[in-house]
Design an enzyme around this catalytic site. Sequence first.
Site, PDB file in Angstrom:
ATOM      1  CB  SER A  52      21.379  -1.868  20.894  1.00  7.33           C
ATOM      2  OG  SER A  52      21.781  -2.395  22.144  1.00  7.33           O
ATOM      3  CE1 TYR A  85      19.442   2.390  23.489  1.00  6.58           C
ATOM      4  CE2 TYR A  85      20.148   0.153  23.980  1.00  6.58           C
ATOM      5  CZ  TYR A  85      20.344   1.357  23.342  1.00  6.58           C
ATOM      6  OH  TYR A  85      21.450   1.522  22.535  1.00  6.58           O
TER       7      TYR A  85
END
Length: 332
Positions: free
Chosen positions: A129, A154
Site C-alpha cells: 500500500s 494498517y
Amino acid sequence: MRVLVTGAAGFIGYSLITRLLARGDEVIGVDIVNPYYDPALKEARLSRLTEQGKGQFTFLRTDFADYPALTAALEGKNFERIVHLGAQAGVRYSIENPHAYVQSNLVGHLNLLEVARHRGAEHMVYASSSSVYGGNTKMPFSVDDRVDHPMSLYAATKKADELMSETYAHLYRLPLTGLRFFTVYGPWGRPDMMMWLFTKAILAGEPIQVFNHGDMYRDFTYIDDIVSGVMACLDNPPPDDGAIKAGGSEKPHRLYNIGNHKSEHLMKVIGILESELGRKAEMNLMPMQPGDVRQSFADIDAISGDLGYKPTTSIDVGVPNFVRWYKDFHGI
C-alpha cells in the site's frame, strides 16, 4: 496459466479476475466475504465472475488467515502463480479494530507465503500500500525511500508484509513482487472509499466530510490501470540473478508503486463529481483524521522502466466513468 487469487470478491480482486478470465486463464478465487462493507456488493461481483468463468473460475469461501482451512480448501487444486490481494482494508478502521489487521494482514500474508513455498509457486504478487510512506514529505514517493515511520497500524502491517516477503525470497528463493497501490477507484469500487461516499452523499443532498479543510492531494489511480500493472507483474517474475531489484533487494523480490503519477487536489475531484452529478456538494470542512496523510504521489519509474507500465486514465475520464457505473448499479 492457472492463478490463485485471494480477495476474489473485493474491488481489485474482482477486476483482476475479470481480466484473467478474458484472456483464457483459469482462476481459483479465495474470499471469506466478510462484512467490513456490504457483502451484497461482494456477492454481486462473485455472481458476475461465476457467469463469466464458465468452468474457468472456481470460488472457495475460505478464510486465508486460517491456515488449516486454507490448505484443506486448496487440496487437489492446481495453480502455478498467486496474486494475494486479500486483506483487512481501511486506514481509519485499523484504529478502531487493530486485531482484525494483525490476523488478516500478518497471519494471512504468512499463510500465503507458506502456500507459495510448499506448492513451489512460480511467482506470488501481493498487495502492499502507498500508506507505507507514512508522513514522507519528499515527493513523489519512490520505492527507494525509507518507509520506517507508518502513521497507521494498517500501514505497519503492509510494511511487515514486505519484510516477511523479503525473508521468504532469501530463504526459499521464492519469486515475489509487492505492489504499493495508490488510491484505487472506478466501477465496482469500494463503498467505504471517498469516491463512493461523496457520490452517494451528493446525490442524497447530504453533506460530505472534507478532511484537512480540503487541503488534501491523492494520486488517484483508475482500476483498469491498476489491473494492467498487476498483470504485467504477474507475467514477469523477478529473476534470482543477484542484481539489485526495484526496492533494493538482491533476492528475487521487487517492490513497485502502481499509481497514476499525478497528485490531484481533492477539491478538483469534488468539482468533477459536482459537474457529473449536476448538483453542488455541501461540505463539512474537518481537521485531519488520525492516521491520514496530506498528500500521496507515486514515482512509477521503476515499474515503467522494468515492465513498460503506463497509466492512461486521467481523473477527467475516470471519475465520470465511476459516476455512470454508480448510477447504473443503483438504478438512478
